[in-house]
Design a protein around this motif. Structure first.
Motif, short mmCIF file in Angstrom:
data_model
loop_
_atom_site.label_atom_id
_atom_site.label_comp_id
_atom_site.label_asym_id
_atom_site.label_seq_id
_atom_site.Cartn_x
_atom_site.Cartn_y
_atom_site.Cartn_z
N LEU A 165 32.71 41.65 135.98
CA LEU A 165 31.78 41.58 134.86
C LEU A 165 31.68 42.91 134.12
N HIS A 192 32.55 37.92 131.27
CA HIS A 192 33.39 37.73 132.44
C HIS A 192 34.81 38.17 132.09
N ARG A 211 35.84 35.30 137.26
CA ARG A 211 34.42 35.02 136.99
C ARG A 211 33.49 36.03 137.63
#
Length: 572
Positions: A129, A147, A126
């Motif tokens: 990016l 993500h 998560r």
């Protein structure tokens, strides 16, 4: 099927392996070599301030090394789709710095031999990016943050859907760019995760595809833009001998293009339907499924107010995403596409559907493909149309001229759309402009109408003395940018533009010194205006003893302009 390495723990796995991770004309890159390059990029990004870094590199191998180096340095990577000036301007608001082949781009100072103690922890799903951009095919490109969990889920879905049918040692060939979601997944992340050799470079031409096939199993990642224009005369036997799969994405593949690809490449293309926002949604092979699309593993879909809505791990959350596509249910849980929602704009306070205008043009037997774009002209916002003529349209263009084809298309549109929606600028082309993903963007369409030079047909020279003279026909089309503002209702070519044409075109045929500098114009005469649709005859004569260029512009209506341009040595 190759061993599965995954994405988040890829670098730790590669540090223990020695297989080939990339191949290209310059040779191969092994896992140890790739790990060293990733370490160099990781070191460079770790020393660089800021969180968000824009990355653009043409080489797929180097790009992949920089991407994983940035991620392991904790950076948020921003991927521009191209290096156009407007794209770079937009990056300033999203990136703290630039890397690779961008202006003042960061590069590692040297290769790094990773120490035995260098660890490669799994990337946080998560917190890792990447920002990507939509293609801009239906408007301005929009930024989308992904993500790693979304990318990882989609790579696993691709492996589940197609991996079992691929040989373990299959090489990836590609005509698309890794700077976009399709190329990033199919040319970088999926090959690396499956211990498969990714392509070192992108192939631009059909001849390069044939040369790159070699004699080992390969798969081709391409787009409708390439599959629609496969040269009949090219010997495709090498491709048929090694290709095991052909993937296509970027838009539905027309039936005739799918049939051509099957005949030339020996494989029915697997079309993947999706978008930058949704990731992959569904797939089909026309030879087996015709118009029906089958959802990818893990993708749910439903009808929502007549539109396609999807839910999958490729999205940022568990909610449903409504697409702009109308769909109809089909057998076996699939669907068929029934057109996109209208793109509505306002012109002189009237609602105009760009989709309706394009569909009306495409319905003409004179048109193979057509796209329209909003343009800011001297009379206000109007439409420009880029048209690829069909065989009959091309025959009319060659035999009866541009005016006849324009009249036929305007008459067709006159029965279908409001007068304000009639395009004010027209361009006829052999193919629509497209980017590395095979997408036709609004920016590329607008660029078509920024042309300042007319179409040129040079006449053949017949004698040795013609080395100092040249003649050509200039087709002065109404879509030239020089007509903007000159003048509303009565367009003419400005005199300064006529002189600029002469100076720009003369070096193509005459020995005008490349460092020659404009000094003055002598005996300049403008006898008559040049209007859209005029076929201008240009004659040029280079006078080396005087460093002078004599010119004359005329047409069936008589002389338009003449003069002599005097050059001198460029200032140092």
């Amino acid at each position: 099927m190759a061993e599965w390495l995954g994405v988040s723990g890829l670098m730790a796995a590669l540090a223990r392996r020695s297989h080939v991770v990339a191949h290209g004309a310059a040779g191969v890159t092994t896992a140890p070599e790739f790990v060293r390059r990733v370490a160099a990029w990781r070191q460079a990004f770790t020393a660089a301030p800021g969180k968000s870094w824009a990355l653009y590199i043409e080489s797929t191998t180097e790009f992949a090394a920089a991407l994983f180096g940035a991620w392991h340095a904790g950076k948020h990577v921003v991927l521009p789709g191209d290096t156009r000036a407007e794209t770079l301007a937009a990056l300033r608001e999203r990136a703290d710095g630039c890397a690779g082949e961008l202006p003042d781009g960061l590069w590692p100072q040297a290769w790094v031999e990773p120490a035995d103690s260098m660890d490669w922890p799994a990337l946080a799903s998560r917190d890792t990016l990447v920002t990507m951009f939509t293609s801009g095919s239906t408007g301005a490109p929009g930024a989308i943050v992904k993500h790693l969990s979304q990318l990882d889920a989609e790579v696993q879905a691709l492996q589940e859907a197609f991996g079992a049918a691929l040989p373990a040692q299959v090489r990836v060939l590609a005509t698309v760019s890794h700077q976009h979601i399709y190329g990033l997944l199919f040319c970088v992340l999926w090959p690396l995760a499956a211990a498969r050799a990714m392509p070192a470079d992108r192939l631009s031409f059909h001849e390069e595809i044939v040369r790159a096939c070699g004699d080992a199993p390969a798969l081709l990642v391409t787009s409708p833009a390439h599959l629609r224009r496969m040269p009949q005369a090219l010997d495709w036997s090498a491709a048929r001998g090694v290709l095991r799969t052909v993937f296509s994405s970027g838009g539905p593949l027309p039936p005739e293009a799918a049939a051509d690809a099957l005949r030339h490449l020996g494989q029915a293309p697997i079309e993947v339907f999706g978008s930058s926002e949704t990731g992959g949604i569904a797939w089909r092979q026309r030879a087996r499924h015709e118009d029906r699309w089958t959802p990818l593993p893990g993708v749910q879909w439903r009808l929502q107010d007549g539109f396609l809505a999807v839910c999958s791990a490729h999205l940022p959350d568990d909610g449903w995403f409504q697409c702009a596509d109308h769909v109809l249910p089909a057998a076996d849980g699939g669907f068929t596409l029934a057109g996109r929602a209208d793109r509505i704009v306002k012109i002189e306070e009237k609602r105009v559907s760009l989709t309706q205008v394009e569909q009306a043009l495409a319905a003409s037997p004179l048109v193979r493909e057509a796209r329209v774009v909003l343009l800011e002209l001297d009379v206000g916002t109007r439409l420009g149309a880029v048209v690829v003529p069909s065989e009959s349209g091309a025959a009319m263009l060659a035999g009866q001229g541009r005016a006849a084809l324009l009249a036929a298309l305007r008459a067709r549109l006159g029965d279908a759309v409001d007068a304000v929606a009639l395009p004010r600028r027209w361009s006829f082309a052999e193919a629509l402009p497209c980017n590395a993903q095979g997408k036709t963007t609004q920016a590329m369409l607008r660029d078509v109408f920024r042309r300042v030079l007319p179409a040129v047909r040079w006449q053949a020279a017949h004698a040795a003395q013609d080395a100092l003279s040249a003649a050509a026909e200039l087709e002065v089309c109404e879509d030239l940018a020089v007509f903007d503002g000159h003048f509303p209702g009565s367009p003419i070519v400005p005199g300064v533009a006529q002189v600029d044409w002469v100076m720009a075109l003369a070096p193509e045929r005459l020995p005008v010194p490349p460092r020659a500098r404009f000094r003055r114009i002598e005996i300049l005469k403008f006898q008559a205006v040049i209007t859209p649709g005029t076929l201008v005859h240009m004659t040029l004569a280079w006078q080396p003893e005087r460093s002078a260029l004599a010119f004359r512009l005329s047409s069936a209506r008589g002389p338009h302009a003449s003069g002599r341009i005097i050059f001198g040595e460029a200032d140092v």
